[in-house]
Design a protein around this motif. Sequence first.
Motif, PDB file in Angstrom:
ATOM      1  N   GLN A   1      74.245 -11.791 -43.504  1.00  0.00           N
ATOM      2  CA  GLN A   1      73.662 -10.453 -43.529  1.00  0.00           C
ATOM      3  C   GLN A   1      72.142 -10.476 -43.378  1.00  0.00           C
ATOM      4  OE1 GLN A   1      74.633 -12.188 -46.033  1.00  0.00           O
ATOM      5  NE2 GLN A   1      73.609 -11.692 -47.952  1.00  0.00           N
ATOM      6  N   LYS A   2      71.522 -11.642 -43.505  1.00  0.00           N
ATOM      7  CA  LYS A   2      70.067 -11.760 -43.373  1.00  0.00           C
ATOM      8  C   LYS A   2      69.659 -12.324 -42.014  1.00  0.00           C
ATOM      9  CE  LYS A   2      69.605 -10.339 -47.613  1.00  0.00           C
ATOM     10  NZ  LYS A   2      69.154  -8.940 -47.882  1.00  0.00           N
ATOM     11  N   GLN A   3      70.617 -12.550 -41.146  1.00  0.00           N
ATOM     12  CA  GLN A   3      70.323 -13.049 -39.805  1.00  0.00           C
ATOM     13  C   GLN A   3      69.924 -11.891 -38.892  1.00  0.00           C
ATOM     14  OE1 GLN A   3      70.218 -16.416 -39.369  1.00  0.00           O
ATOM     15  NE2 GLN A   3      70.672 -16.363 -41.572  1.00  0.00           N
ATOM     16  N   ALA A   4      69.202 -12.244 -37.836  1.00  0.00           N
ATOM     17  CA  ALA A   4      68.624 -11.222 -36.966  1.00  0.00           C
ATOM     18  C   ALA A   4      69.672 -10.292 -36.372  1.00  0.00           C
ATOM     19  CB  ALA A   4      67.827 -11.896 -35.841  1.00  0.00           C
ATOM     20  N   THR A   5      70.825 -10.839 -36.022  1.00  0.00           N
ATOM     21  CA  THR A   5      71.863 -10.012 -35.403  1.00  0.00           C
ATOM     22  C   THR A   5      72.314  -8.904 -36.343  1.00  0.00           C
ATOM     23  OG1 THR A   5      72.647 -11.883 -34.096  1.00  0.00           O
ATOM     24  CG2 THR A   5      74.155 -10.015 -34.365  1.00  0.00           C
ATOM     25  N   PHE A   6      72.504  -9.253 -37.625  1.00  0.00           N
ATOM     26  CA  PHE A   6      72.944  -8.220 -38.564  1.00  0.00           C
ATOM     27  C   PHE A   6      71.785  -7.313 -38.971  1.00  0.00           C
ATOM     28  CE2 PHE A   6      74.195  -6.332 -42.583  1.00  0.00           C
ATOM     29  CZ  PHE A   6      75.482  -5.909 -42.283  1.00  0.00           C
ATOM     30  N   LEU A   7      70.579  -7.877 -39.108  1.00  0.00           N
ATOM     31  CA  LEU A   7      69.425  -7.058 -39.479  1.00  0.00           C
ATOM     32  C   LEU A   7      69.136  -5.993 -38.432  1.00  0.00           C
ATOM     33  CD1 LEU A   7      67.046  -9.791 -40.934  1.00  0.00           C
ATOM     34  CD2 LEU A   7      68.231  -7.987 -42.215  1.00  0.00           C
ATOM     35  N   ALA A   8      69.570  -6.230 -37.209  1.00  0.00           N
ATOM     36  CA  ALA A   8      69.423  -5.208 -36.176  1.00  0.00           C
ATOM     37  C   ALA A   8      70.321  -4.008 -36.457  1.00  0.00           C
ATOM     38  CB  ALA A   8      69.748  -5.798 -34.805  1.00  0.00           C
ATOM     39  N   LYS A   9      71.371  -4.223 -37.241  1.00  0.00           N
ATOM     40  CA  LYS A   9      72.282  -3.139 -37.613  1.00  0.00           C
ATOM     41  C   LYS A   9      71.824  -2.462 -38.913  1.00  0.00           C
ATOM     42  CE  LYS A   9      76.157  -5.713 -35.606  1.00  0.00           C
ATOM     43  NZ  LYS A   9      76.189  -4.938 -34.346  1.00  0.00           N
ATOM     44  N   ASN A  10      71.271  -3.241 -39.842  1.00  0.00           N
ATOM     45  CA  ASN A  10      70.785  -2.706 -41.113  1.00  0.00           C
ATOM     46  C   ASN A  10      69.561  -3.509 -41.528  1.00  0.00           C
ATOM     47  OD1 ASN A  10      70.261  -1.706 -43.637  1.00  0.00           O
ATOM     48  ND2 ASN A  10      72.242  -2.254 -44.520  1.00  0.00           N
TER      49      ASN A  10
ATOM     50  N   PHE B   1      67.968  -3.625 -44.085  1.00  0.00           N
ATOM     51  CA  PHE B   1      67.984  -4.091 -45.469  1.00  0.00           C
ATOM     52  C   PHE B   1      68.937  -5.258 -45.691  1.00  0.00           C
ATOM     53  CE2 PHE B   1      66.560   0.352 -45.803  1.00  0.00           C
ATOM     54  CZ  PHE B   1      65.321   0.140 -46.404  1.00  0.00           C
ATOM     55  N   GLY B   2      69.679  -5.626 -44.649  1.00  0.00           N
ATOM     56  CA  GLY B   2      70.553  -6.783 -44.751  1.00  0.00           C
ATOM     57  C   GLY B   2      71.649  -6.633 -45.782  1.00  0.00           C
ATOM     58  N   GLN B   3      72.323  -5.498 -45.754  1.00  0.00           N
ATOM     59  CA  GLN B   3      73.385  -5.219 -46.720  1.00  0.00           C
ATOM     60  C   GLN B   3      74.604  -4.648 -46.009  1.00  0.00           C
ATOM     61  OE1 GLN B   3      71.192  -2.420 -49.141  1.00  0.00           O
ATOM     62  NE2 GLN B   3      70.608  -3.989 -50.628  1.00  0.00           N
ATOM     63  N   VAL B   4      75.769  -4.914 -46.575  1.00  0.00           N
ATOM     64  CA  VAL B   4      76.985  -4.237 -46.135  1.00  0.00           C
ATOM     65  C   VAL B   4      77.234  -3.061 -47.087  1.00  0.00           C
ATOM     66  CG1 VAL B   4      77.998  -6.308 -45.131  1.00  0.00           C
ATOM     67  CG2 VAL B   4      78.478  -5.770 -47.528  1.00  0.00           C
ATOM     68  N   PRO B   5      77.934  -2.043 -46.579  1.00  0.00           N
ATOM     69  CA  PRO B   5      78.611  -1.940 -45.289  1.00  0.00           C
ATOM     70  C   PRO B   5      77.721  -1.338 -44.204  1.00  0.00           C
ATOM     71  CG  PRO B   5      79.187  -0.056 -46.605  1.00  0.00           C
ATOM     72  CD  PRO B   5      78.279  -0.910 -47.466  1.00  0.00           C
TER      73      PRO B   5
END
Length: 207
Positions: free
Chosen positions: A41-50, A52-56
């Motif tokens: 969740q702290k990788q660039a690919t996911f950080l582009a979605k959020n 704050f690096g959190q799900v959901p």
Amino acid sequence: MSQLRLYRHPLSGNAHRVELFLSILGLEAELIDVDLLHGEQKQATFLAKNIFGQVPVLEDGDLTIADSHAILVYLANQYDHAHTWLPIEPAGAAEVQRFLAVSAGPVAYGPATARLINLFDLPLDKTRPIDVAHQLLSTLEKHLRQRDWLAAEYPTIADIANYSYIALAPEGGVSLEDYPHIQAWLRRIESLPGFAPMQHSAIGLAA
């Protein structure tokens, strides 16, 4: 209908509230597990979605919505055409918002935090979150004595937002034994058409 994709962790109460609401609305979504334990969740690919690096995180076609409460509001506005899950009249909408704030405040810092400490066996003092949890539960117990639902005379996203971590409170060492009205409220939610239970485990991550 656009393709719905939900980025989640299966033991996250925040993610479960979205999964629960999707199921109740009869919406199918592709579930994409995010490896929180290894920091995906702290990788660039996911950080582009959020950021704050959190799900959901929910993707609806080309639209991306982060944060469980924001997702509940979006789903209610986009897919509940009867406007019962999120009232459109100002007083009703404000009452729902009040209990979304409860979910983000004392629920998060009380039963959710106590559960997180237990799941990871974290070297933290659990006294404070357990105290916060019981203060919250005592207040909600009184609130539910004369009513079936938190914010209206029918279920709303306020109930969905608060359900998961309160139902999971015993996993954090917070007993629900002394709160019969809360237990009855939990059973009412669990009796809703489309209810989807959350996975229980002694090992995992609540995010």
